[in-house]
Structure formats: structure tokens, C-alpha cells
Design an enzyme around this catalytic site. Structure first.
Site, PDB file in Angstrom:
ATOM      1  N   CYS A   1      56.397  30.657  -7.358  1.00 36.91           N
ATOM      2  CA  CYS A   1      57.078  30.384  -8.626  1.00 36.91           C
ATOM      3  C   CYS A   1      56.113  29.767  -9.634  1.00 36.91           C
ATOM      4  CB  CYS A   1      58.298  29.507  -8.332  1.00 36.91           C
ATOM      5  SG  CYS A   1      58.790  28.377  -9.618  1.00 36.91           S
TER       6      CYS A   1
ATOM      7  N   CYS B   1      56.950  26.375 -11.266  1.00 36.64           N
ATOM      8  CA  CYS B   1      56.853  25.304 -10.260  1.00 36.64           C
ATOM      9  C   CYS B   1      55.419  24.821 -10.170  1.00 36.64           C
ATOM     10  CB  CYS B   1      57.276  25.811  -8.882  1.00 36.64           C
ATOM     11  SG  CYS B   1      58.957  26.408  -8.818  1.00 36.64           S
TER      12      CYS B   1
END
Lengths: 103, 291
Positions: free
Chosen positions: A28, A31
Site C-alpha cells: 500500500c 501506508c
């Protein structure tokens, strides 16, 4: 420092006075971008807030329990009770204000 | 690749003028967008109020823009920026295929995005509404999802999601035939109206409701709020002051994205202001001891 959650074990999070859990994953992008920001904040708020990292692939039960549908998701807990949460990347100043408001 | 001083997103009059001004001021510039400039310029039949160029055809103006850029040796990097992260002291720009660029300051000149969010879309973002199927797919193991796709190029994203989810309902918002290979993808041609969260997610359409665990909206254009997390916006526009500053230090906006009127010469003028504001921001940062 962010402590990694292993084997869906949230005992320490639930026992903490104030805890922030960052639900994330290795694949991600946002993230990855927010990780260094949380790292800095964990040092700034040392002694006030315990920071935890939770990889949703490694901890599917924990992620399910928190109803994680989008990551990164940052959940703030006091003695195991969810107080507030934020979803997606946020600039550091925003997160800082949010954490201070909730202390 | 090193860090740029100013990254400019958009190659319409605002972005190009910002690039020219920043280059004149000797800054290390990254200009991102299409070499075709803005279609709003090149498709204009005639422009009546552009100072010094009476009745100029849009195509001629666009050609003159590019000639100017080329003469100054400014390169256009043809990449699409999907996200811009404010890291405090600098910005990270995420391009296609996850190419990352870094810059000390950012100028948004992307033009204005048409299309409003569905009722219920903003409120449920991250709580059942997502804009990135490849990002959130792993959270849909054993679940069902609705994907609203605005272009055939979104089909692989839905197909990828279907590898993990039990079922994907795909709403094709375009006339072309779809080409899915997986059997758990159902294609519908209905019009979405609103998104409701009622335990699960409910997509209300002109032909009834579709229930699922999540709704993915895959649009061509990215709204400014989604492009730059934390950015203050007012409807489709970025909130700016007269120096073209946004609420995020080091981030500026100009042209149509900064609000009406949508005028070529106003866009170019604002591009000039944004670049000069970015230059003084960089100078100030340097003076205050930051690198």
C-alpha cells in the site's frame, strides 16, 4: 518506535492508556508514505501514546475486528476503547493536531 | 533522480507560465503533464480577449505555448500524478506505475475536474467507498464489491479485485463492450444515483439497489482533495489566497483549479504568481536554515 502486532494479539493495545494502531500493508503506497510520519510522531508523543503497527495481511483477524476496509487506517484507543480513527494519508501537522485534541 | 525545487502539475496556460517563470528564476523544475497542452486551449475556435493576440485560434495559441517552452529548454515529463503527499518539509508525487518524484514545492495547475461525487460518496470514503481497487483488494477476501468504471482501462482493476473477492458487480459507464474473463464479474449498465451505508453498502441506481461490502469509484479525473490529502478545497476548486497559496505550506494552485473565471489569460497570470510565490517560499526556507 512502532511496535509490530503479531498473531492478531491486541492484549497490549487493549491494556494501554492511550494507543494508536496503524493498519497497513506492504503493498500500500500511502501506508509507506505515512510510516515515517508516524515514526516521528511516536517519538514526539513518547510516554503519552503507545504506537503500534498492524500489517493487515499478517493480522487478518485483528483487521476484521476493527472493520478495516481501507488502509492506512489509524485507530486511537484509550484502555482498549476506540476513541477516534483516521483513514488515508494525512500531513504530519494534521495528525499532530488530531492526536493532541484526543489526549 | 534527486529532488526538484518546484514540481508543476499540468500543462495548460497556468502550468506552462509557472514553468517559464520558475525557469527564469533559475529553479530546478519538474513539469508534469501532456505535451498536447490543454484541450481547452487547442480546441477553442477563437479567443477574443487574449492580450496582444487578437482573435487567435486555440490551436495556434497552444502551438505558440509549446514553442515558448521548447525555446527555453523546458522538458515536459509525460506522466500522470495519482497522489501528492505533503511530508512536512517536502512533497512526494506518485506517478503511474508507482514512479515517485520528490520536490520542495508543488504547483497544482491541473484544470478543473468535472463531475460531482455521488451523494454518500465523500462521507463513506474509507468506510466502504474506495478509489483504488488494486490498493484495497486484499481487504475483500470472501466479500462482494461494486465497481463503477468510467473507462475501459478500469476493467483490469475490477478483474484483479475479482481474483480476491467472491463477486464483483461492474457498472460500465461507457458505451464500449467490456472484456472480462472471470465468471464472478457481472456487468451492468445502470446509472448509479447514491451510496448508502446501512450495515453493508447499498448502491442506489435508476434500476434498483445493489448491496455489497464495498463500492469502488474509478473515475478518469482525480478531485484535488483526493490528489493531495489534507488540501483545503471549496467544491471542485482549491482554496487559495491572492499569492496562490493553499493551506499546505509549499503547495500552490493556479488556473481553473483555483476557481472561476475560467479564462486563459487569468490562468497564465495566476501561473506567474504561483511560481513567484513558490520561489519566495524556497528562498525563505533556505534562509531559515532548512536545506
Amino acid at each position: 518506535m512502532l511496535k509490530e502486532i503479531l498473531n492478531d494479539n491486541l492484549d497490549e493495545v487493549n491494556a494501554s492508556e492511550v494507543a494508536l494502531v496503524d493498519f497497513n500493508a506492504t503493498w500500500c503506497g500511502p501506508c509507506k508514505m505515512i510510516a515515517p510520519v508516524l515514526q516521528e510522531l511516536s517519538e514526539e508523543f513518547a510516554g503519552q501514546i503507545d504506537f503500534y503497527g498492524c500489517d493487515v495481511d499478517e493480522n487478518q483477524l485483528a483487521a476484521q475486528q476493527f472493520g478495516v476496509m481501507s488502509i492506512p487506517m489509524m485507530v486511537l484507543l484509550k484502555k482498549g476503547q476506540r476513541v477516534d480513527q483516521k483513514i488515508g494519508f494525512m500531513p504530519k501537522a494534521f495528525l499532530e493536531t488530531w492526536l493532541r485534541q484526543n489526549l | 533522480m534527486g529532488r526538484y525545487e518546484i514540481a508543476i502539475i499540468g500543462t495548460g496556460p497556468a502550468g506552462l507560465e509557472a514553468a517559464i517563470t520558475a525557469t527564469v528564476r533559475n529553479k530546478k523544475v519538474l513539469l508534469l503533464g501532456s505535451r498536447e497542452s490543454s484541450l481547452k486551449v487547442s480546441k477553442a475556435h477563437k479567443i477574443a480577449n487574449y492580450l496582444g493576440l487578437p482573435e487567435i485560434a486555440g490551436a495556434d495559441l497552444a502551438a505558440a505555448y509549446l514553442k515558448h517552452i521548447d525555446a527555453m529548454g523546458i522538458q515536459i515529463t509525460e506522466d500522470k500524478i495519482n497522489a501528492i503527499y505533503s511530508m512536512g518539509d517536502y512533497f512526494v508525487l506518485q506517478g503511474n506505475e508507482n514512479v515517485m518524484y520528490e520536490a520542495d514545492a508543488v504547483i497544482l495547475a491541473t484544470g478543473v475536474v468535472a463531475g460531482k461525487p455521488f451523494p454518500g460518496e465523500d462521507e463513506n470514503l474509507g468506510r466502504g467507498v474506495s478509489y483504488c481497487a488494486t490498493c484495497d483488494a486484499a481487504l475483500y477476501r470472501g466479500k462482494s464489491a461494486v465497481v463503477i468504471g468510467y473507462a475501459p482501462k478500469e476493467e483490469p482493476e475490477a478483474e484483479f479485485l475479482a481474483e480476491i473477492a467472491d463477486k464483483v458487480t461492474y457498472l460500465a459507464m461507457y458505451p464500449e463492450e467490456t472484456s472480462f474473463t472471470r465468471e464472478n464479474v457481472e456487468v451492468l449498465r445502470v446509472k448509479p444515483l447514491s451510496i448508502v451505508r446501512d450495515g453493508r453498502m447499498k448502491l442506489v441506481t435508476d434500476q434498483g439497489e445493489i448491496e455489497s461490502d464495498g463500492v469502488f469509484v474509478l473515475r478518469e479525473a482525480i478531485s484535488p482533495k483526493q490528489l493531495v490529502p489534507g488540501l483545503a478545497t471549496d467544491g471542485p476548486h482549491v482554496t487559495v489566497d491572492l499569492q496562490m497559496k493553499t493551506n499546505l505550506p509549499g503547495c500552490f494552485a493556479c488556473g481553473d483549479i483555483a476557481g472561476t473565471p475560467y479564462q486563459y489569460i487569468k490562468a497564465a497570470g495566476q501561473g506567474n504568481v504561483a511560481a513567484l510565490s513558490a520561489v519566495s517560499y524556497l528562498d525563505m526556507k533556505k534562509r531559515s536554515g532548512g536545506k
